[in-house]
Design an enzyme around this catalytic site. Structure first.
Site, mmCIF file in Angstrom:
data_model
loop_
_atom_site.group_PDB
_atom_site.id
_atom_site.type_symbol
_atom_site.label_atom_id
_atom_site.label_comp_id
_atom_site.label_asym_id
_atom_site.label_seq_id
_atom_site.Cartn_x
_atom_site.Cartn_y
_atom_site.Cartn_z
ATOM 1 N N LYS A 72 0.825 -1.212 0.000
ATOM 2 C CA LYS A 72 0.000 0.000 0.000
ATOM 3 C C LYS A 72 0.861 1.264 0.000
ATOM 4 O O LYS A 72 0.369 2.348 -0.256
ATOM 5 C CB LYS A 72 -1.010 0.000 1.146
ATOM 6 C CG LYS A 72 -0.474 0.261 2.517
ATOM 7 C CD LYS A 72 -1.637 0.477 3.480
ATOM 8 C CE LYS A 72 -1.117 0.852 4.856
ATOM 9 N NZ LYS A 72 -2.192 1.231 5.758
ATOM 10 N N ASP A 73 2.169 1.118 0.275
ATOM 11 C CA ASP A 73 3.095 2.261 0.214
ATOM 12 C C ASP A 73 3.727 2.430 -1.159
ATOM 13 O O ASP A 73 4.476 3.384 -1.380
ATOM 14 C CB ASP A 73 4.249 2.074 1.226
ATOM 15 C CG ASP A 73 3.794 2.208 2.663
ATOM 16 O OD1 ASP A 73 2.729 2.841 2.889
ATOM 17 O OD2 ASP A 73 4.469 1.673 3.557
ATOM 18 N N ARG A 117 -7.267 8.837 2.952
ATOM 19 C CA ARG A 117 -8.435 7.974 2.722
ATOM 20 C C ARG A 117 -9.271 7.824 3.987
ATOM 21 O O ARG A 117 -10.493 8.043 3.975
ATOM 22 C CB ARG A 117 -7.972 6.586 2.244
ATOM 23 C CG ARG A 117 -9.076 5.533 2.236
ATOM 24 C CD ARG A 117 -8.530 4.140 1.974
ATOM 25 N NE ARG A 117 -7.597 3.670 2.986
ATOM 26 C CZ ARG A 117 -7.953 3.045 4.120
ATOM 27 N NH1 ARG A 117 -9.230 2.837 4.392
ATOM 28 N NH2 ARG A 117 -7.044 2.632 4.973
ATOM 29 N N ARG A 118 -8.615 7.445 5.103
ATOM 30 C CA ARG A 118 -9.364 7.238 6.344
ATOM 31 C C ARG A 118 -10.025 8.531 6.806
ATOM 32 O O ARG A 118 -11.165 8.539 7.261
ATOM 33 C CB ARG A 118 -8.446 6.679 7.434
ATOM 34 C CG ARG A 118 -8.023 5.233 7.194
ATOM 35 C CD ARG A 118 -7.031 4.771 8.246
ATOM 36 N NE ARG A 118 -6.569 3.392 8.025
ATOM 37 C CZ ARG A 118 -5.337 2.982 8.256
ATOM 38 N NH1 ARG A 118 -4.421 3.828 8.715
ATOM 39 N NH2 ARG A 118 -4.993 1.719 8.036
ATOM 40 N N ARG A 176 2.340 5.707 17.273
ATOM 41 C CA ARG A 176 0.925 6.098 17.307
ATOM 42 C C ARG A 176 0.272 5.690 18.627
ATOM 43 O O ARG A 176 -0.543 6.432 19.173
ATOM 44 C CB ARG A 176 0.182 5.474 16.121
ATOM 45 C CG ARG A 176 0.675 6.018 14.794
ATOM 46 C CD ARG A 176 -0.189 5.551 13.647
ATOM 47 N NE ARG A 176 0.553 5.550 12.399
ATOM 48 C CZ ARG A 176 -0.006 5.478 11.213
ATOM 49 N NH1 ARG A 176 -1.302 5.425 11.098
ATOM 50 N NH2 ARG A 176 0.735 5.467 10.119
ATOM 51 N N CYS A 190 -0.302 10.001 -3.586
ATOM 52 C CA CYS A 190 -0.944 9.934 -2.269
ATOM 53 C C CYS A 190 -1.867 11.126 -2.071
ATOM 54 O O CYS A 190 -2.221 11.461 -0.955
ATOM 55 C CB CYS A 190 0.131 9.950 -1.187
ATOM 56 S SG CYS A 190 0.559 8.324 -0.613
#
Length: 320
Positions: A96-97, A144-145, A168, A255
């Protein structure tokens, strides 16, 4: 079958990776699969840790959007330079990166079996987005989130939240936000069962394109690496990513656009779901179609064209 010149402890195959705990877990999985496929000891492989621009602590601490920092190439540029120069033999990436285009001379056609594709809701006290109070502070670095959350809950206060899993979680414990989001795949690969995570079903939050997949990159001219990697390639993951990445490439491989996409297989059929959103969540356009597996990439491109057409002029104005 041609004889492969196998690596040995004296002349190991060099596996390039970022140095985060998750990146290392993915590199170790790659090494384990290659070692098992060719009955080799672990020390026939050398894990080479490469610091990328995306690993810069000052950038992480700044909590800026990925597009302001340089997009997806942040996590791959230095690794790909070492691959092209011959400093490493193969490179292991979170798919996904990965940008949809590889630099000339490099090839990305090997995928390991895909992990859980879902996003995880992370909170010490809550179990779902539905439990969040009006105006709650939510932390995520994902465009996206952010867009998906605001589309469902425009009242939420979404703040930038960068860093690896450990960073995080620390920010969460410091009260920077009430919850954050991670990929279930990362938590599973790190065996982090102690993290207060609840999987979000894909109907509630469609994941990022290629989420949960590990890709292995090599030099196009390196037939030895190609032969070795063929032994560990997962065909079904490849078929799913062919559709998802074709969808992403036809829309916008950077992105800068909130895009979600997921392909699933059932027998000889591939189902593809796709979604594009405005960054502020004010509008979301989605589609859900099926086709024979071999037509997956074609469906991805066609779905992208359909969504772009539906979006119409002005939908992507904020990209300029």
């Amino acid at each position: 079958m041609t004889q492969i010149d196998l690596p040995s402890p004296a002349s190991p195959l060099k596996i390039g990776t970022r140095g985060s705990p998750l990146a290392l877990a993915q590199a170790y999985e790659t090494r384990a699969r290659l070692a098992a496929a060719f009955d080799l000891p672990d020390d026939a492989f050398e894990i080479v840790v490469i610091k990328t621009t995306g690993d810069n602590q000052a950038l992480i601490a700044a909590d800026k959007p990925l597009k302001e920092l340089g997009g997806k190439g942040l996590f791959t540029k230095e690794i790909e330079e070492d691959l092209l120069s011959g400093a490493i033999d193969i490179a292991v990436h979170s798919m996904k990166d990965m940008p949809v285009q590889q630099p000339e001379g490099l090839m990305l056609d090997t995928y390991l079996p895909r992990e859980d594709v879902r996003d995880a809701f992370i909170s010490p006290s809550l179990t779902s987005i539905h439990d969040l109070a009006k105006g709650a502070v939510v932390g995520t670095s994902s465009l996206r989130r952010r867009a998906q959350l605001l589309h469902r809950r425009p009242d939420l206060n979404v703040v930038q939240f960068r860093g690896n899993v450990q960073t995080r979680l620390r920010k969460l414990s410091e009260g920077v936000a009430e919850c954050t989001f991670l990929a279930m795949a990362g938590l599973n690969r790190l065996a982090m069962a102690d993290v207060p995570a609840n999987a979000i079903e894909t109907n509630d939050m469609l994941p990022a394109v290629a989420q949960g997949a590990i890709g292995i990159e090599r030099r196009t001219s390196d037939s030895r690496a190609a032969d070795m990697l063929a032994a560990i390639h997962d065909q079904q993951t490849g078929q799913r990513l062919a559709a998802e990445r074709a969808f992403l490439a036809a829309l916008d491989g950077s992105c800068e656009t909130p895009i979600a996409g997921l392909a699933e297989l059932d027998g000889t059929t591939l189902r593809l779901r796709g979604e594009v959103l405005r960054p502020d969540g004010s509008e979301a356009i989605s589609d859900d179609q099926s086709c024979p597996i071999e037509d997956g990439a074609e469906l991805g491109r066609a779905m992208a064209a359909k969504l772009l057409d539906q979006a119409g002029e002005g939908f992507f104005d904020w990209k300029r």
